[in-house]
Design an enzyme around this catalytic site. Structure first.
Site, PDB file in Angstrom:
ATOM      1  N   HIS A  76       0.846  -1.198   0.000  1.00  0.00           N
ATOM      2  CA  HIS A  76       0.000   0.000   0.000  1.00  0.00           C
ATOM      3  C   HIS A  76       0.880   1.246   0.000  1.00  0.00           C
ATOM      4  O   HIS A  76       1.863   1.314   0.722  1.00  0.00           O
ATOM      5  CB  HIS A  76      -0.903   0.022   1.249  1.00  0.00           C
ATOM      6  CG  HIS A  76      -2.177  -0.744   1.063  1.00  0.00           C
ATOM      7  ND1 HIS A  76      -3.256  -0.585   1.885  1.00  0.00           N
ATOM      8  CD2 HIS A  76      -2.523  -1.693   0.160  1.00  0.00           C
ATOM      9  CE1 HIS A  76      -4.240  -1.374   1.486  1.00  0.00           C
ATOM     10  NE2 HIS A  76      -3.820  -2.066   0.450  1.00  0.00           N
ATOM     11  N   TYR A 204      -9.039   5.515   8.298  1.00  0.00           N
ATOM     12  CA  TYR A 204      -9.182   5.741   9.735  1.00  0.00           C
ATOM     13  C   TYR A 204     -10.135   6.914   9.889  1.00  0.00           C
ATOM     14  O   TYR A 204      -9.867   7.997   9.385  1.00  0.00           O
ATOM     15  CB  TYR A 204      -7.846   6.139  10.360  1.00  0.00           C
ATOM     16  CG  TYR A 204      -6.773   5.070  10.385  1.00  0.00           C
ATOM     17  CD1 TYR A 204      -6.032   4.770   9.250  1.00  0.00           C
ATOM     18  CD2 TYR A 204      -6.491   4.381  11.565  1.00  0.00           C
ATOM     19  CE1 TYR A 204      -5.035   3.800   9.282  1.00  0.00           C
ATOM     20  CE2 TYR A 204      -5.495   3.413  11.603  1.00  0.00           C
ATOM     21  CZ  TYR A 204      -4.770   3.136  10.460  1.00  0.00           C
ATOM     22  OH  TYR A 204      -3.781   2.177  10.494  1.00  0.00           O
ATOM     23  N   PRO A 296      -3.776  -0.060  18.842  1.00  0.00           N
ATOM     24  CA  PRO A 296      -3.566  -0.448  17.443  1.00  0.00           C
ATOM     25  C   PRO A 296      -3.822   0.669  16.419  1.00  0.00           C
ATOM     26  O   PRO A 296      -3.634   0.475  15.237  1.00  0.00           O
ATOM     27  CB  PRO A 296      -4.547  -1.603  17.245  1.00  0.00           C
ATOM     28  CG  PRO A 296      -5.518  -1.510  18.351  1.00  0.00           C
ATOM     29  CD  PRO A 296      -4.857  -0.820  19.475  1.00  0.00           C
ATOM     30  N   LYS A 300       1.168  -0.437  15.047  1.00  0.00           N
ATOM     31  CA  LYS A 300       2.569  -0.514  15.480  1.00  0.00           C
ATOM     32  C   LYS A 300       2.930  -1.725  16.342  1.00  0.00           C
ATOM     33  O   LYS A 300       4.112  -2.031  16.498  1.00  0.00           O
ATOM     34  CB  LYS A 300       2.926   0.759  16.268  1.00  0.00           C
ATOM     35  CG  LYS A 300       3.011   1.989  15.389  1.00  0.00           C
ATOM     36  CD  LYS A 300       4.074   1.816  14.329  1.00  0.00           C
ATOM     37  CE  LYS A 300       3.836   2.707  13.122  1.00  0.00           C
ATOM     38  NZ  LYS A 300       4.538   2.213  11.940  1.00  0.00           N
ATOM     39  N   TYR A 388       4.347   6.148  10.165  1.00  0.00           N
ATOM     40  CA  TYR A 388       3.503   5.019   9.756  1.00  0.00           C
ATOM     41  C   TYR A 388       4.319   3.977   8.981  1.00  0.00           C
ATOM     42  O   TYR A 388       4.157   2.777   9.197  1.00  0.00           O
ATOM     43  CB  TYR A 388       2.343   5.523   8.894  1.00  0.00           C
ATOM     44  CG  TYR A 388       1.181   4.546   8.795  1.00  0.00           C
ATOM     45  CD1 TYR A 388       1.091   3.644   7.731  1.00  0.00           C
ATOM     46  CD2 TYR A 388       0.186   4.503   9.767  1.00  0.00           C
ATOM     47  CE1 TYR A 388       0.033   2.734   7.648  1.00  0.00           C
ATOM     48  CE2 TYR A 388      -0.877   3.600   9.682  1.00  0.00           C
ATOM     49  CZ  TYR A 388      -0.943   2.724   8.621  1.00  0.00           C
ATOM     50  OH  TYR A 388      -1.992   1.817   8.539  1.00  0.00           O
TER      51      TYR A 388
END
Ligand code: FAS
Ligand code: PHB
Length: 394
Positions: A76, A204, A296, A300, A388
């Protein structure tokens, strides 16, 4: 009668941390025994993480278990954050030159167990009463029971890879141990469904009714989460209620592409931030969830475990190959500097994206301002992206 065994590194825990450590050591000719209180089936049936930093991908490839991941995993290049209907894509690859890999922790665990067993590793499943002893001695021991027999393993080092509820961290004397914790006042209800994902990347979302996350495991298998009360039980959430709530939280435009169906896994996980210091006591070293927990929201937990194992395996290999314990000496300090930065990122994402019942009007304005600051600042987006895709190992 106690049955005796001997190895170089005794690893407590057959999750990603313990398995990857054993494999990386084996590749350098270093012997280990792995103990786990769960059965192999119990370990391989767990549904946990889904996003791998590229550093984790490289570590798994180095360990020799990258083939299925590279075939079945989905790279991704970005993800979306949404706030009350406004949506912004974080261009991971454009901002950092890196991607992340979508590949379930369940599959990683299966790949590692399969390889470890194929190479003759002594993995003791369903071991009970596992107990590290004499950890400050030159040759510590670990005792355990299995099928009514008592065993004692003599070793050079013990790796505590036994997760948050394990025995290893409890072996540290209170006089040297400091713990830090934040417990979040909500949980995540997770659902797995054999349907194509609602979008080609993760979303998100912060909605006034609560957080939602749209993720996936493949082009045909989706993973979704909604923030829920810690008082909720799985039985309170029918599939119908879940799909209705998720649709509201991701908004009508996104929900128009949502393919719902019968869930085949549904669970509620609490969220906490936790760190124990130090990560070493004598010849006992902690790695992964045994030493730290992150909510979560930043994807990570698994990646932090892999980072610990990359540093611990390097330290042990340097010690065995070159009789140089310098990396062992600095292991805890090196890990914790990165752990705290990852704790910060996971706490930041969780605080920005969830609904907190005790938040004042000002607090809620700060959440929106954090989102707007990211949308309006490439520098802020780059910082999100750098965290990220994964911070440098040290
Ligand atoms: P693990 O907990 O995976 O493994 C520890 C092992 O030690 C277990 O197999 C256990 O049986 C064994 N053990 C425990 N006590 C023992 C004892 N006394 N004797 C012998 N063996 C013992 N991370 C993400 O990045 N994204 C996510 O979405 C995500 N979701 C999660 C959902 C849940 C419900 C949980 C609990 C965690 C989630 N995580 C997520 C974090 C998770 O993926 C961990 O970071 C990862 O499993 C860490 O791996 P280990 O350190 O190997 O610990
Ligand atoms: C998942 O797919 O399980 C997942 C993905 C990203 C997260 C948390 C969980 O931040």
């Amino acid at each position: 009668m106690t049955l005796k065994k001997s190895t170089q590194v005794c690893i407590i825990g057959s999750g990603p941390s313990g398995l990857l450590l054993s494999q990386l050591l084996h590749n350098e000719g270093i012997d280990s025994i792995i103990l786990d209180r769960q059965s192999r089936e119990g370990i391989e049936s767990r549904i946990r993480a889904g996003v791998l930093e590229w550093g984790s991908v490289e570590a798994l490839q180095q360990a020799g278990v990258g083939e299925r991941m590279m075939k079945e995993g989905i790279p991704h290049s970005g993800f979306d954050i949404a706030f009350d209907g406004d949506r912004h894509r974080i261009d991971l690859e454009g901002l950092t030159g890196k991607q992340v890999m979508i590949y379930g922790q369940t599959e990683i665990t299966k790949d590692l167990i399969g390889k470890r067993l194929a190479e003759g590793c002594d993995i003791v499943f369903s071991a009970t009463k596992v107990q590290p002893l004499n950890v400050t001695d030159k040759r510590p021991t670990v005792t355990y029971e299995k099928d009514g027999e008592v065993f004692e393993i003599e070793c050079d080092y013990i790796a505590g890879c036994d997760g948050y509820h394990g025995v290893s961290r409890k072996t540290f004397p209170a006089s040297i141990q400091k713990t830090f914790e934040r417990i979040y006042p909500f949980g995540w209800l997770g659902v797995m469904v054999e349907k194509p994902p609602v979008a080609h990347e993760l979303i998100y979302a912060n909605h006034s009714r609560g957080f939602a996350l749209c993720s996936m495991r493949s082009e045909t298998r989706s993973r979704y989460y909604v923030q829920c009360s810690l008082n909720d039980k799985v039985v309170d959430w029918s599939d119908e209620r879940f799909w209705e709530e998720l649709s509201i939280r991701i908004g009508p435009e996104t929900a128009a592409n949502l393919q719902t169906g019968d869930s085949f896994e549904k669970s509620i996980a609490p969220l906490r931030s936790f760190v124990t210091e130090p990560m070493r006591y004598g010849n006992l070293f902690l790695a992964g969830d045994a030493a730290h927990i992150v909510p979560p929201t930043g994807a990570k937990g698994l990646n932090l475990a892999v980072a610990d194992v990359r540093l611990l395996s390097r330290a042990l290999i340097e010690d065995y190959k070159n009789n140089n314990d310098s990396h062992l000496e600095t292991y805890s300090k090196t890990c914790l500097k990165r752990v705290w930065k990852v704790e910060r990122f996971s706490w930041f994402m969780s605080t920005m994206l969830h609904q907190f019942n005790d938040f004042s009007g000002f607090d809620k304005k700060m959440q929106r301002a954090e989102f707007d600051n990211i949308v309006d600042s490439e520098a802020a987006q780059r910082n999100i992206a750098e965290n990220y895709v994964g911070l440098p190992l040290e």
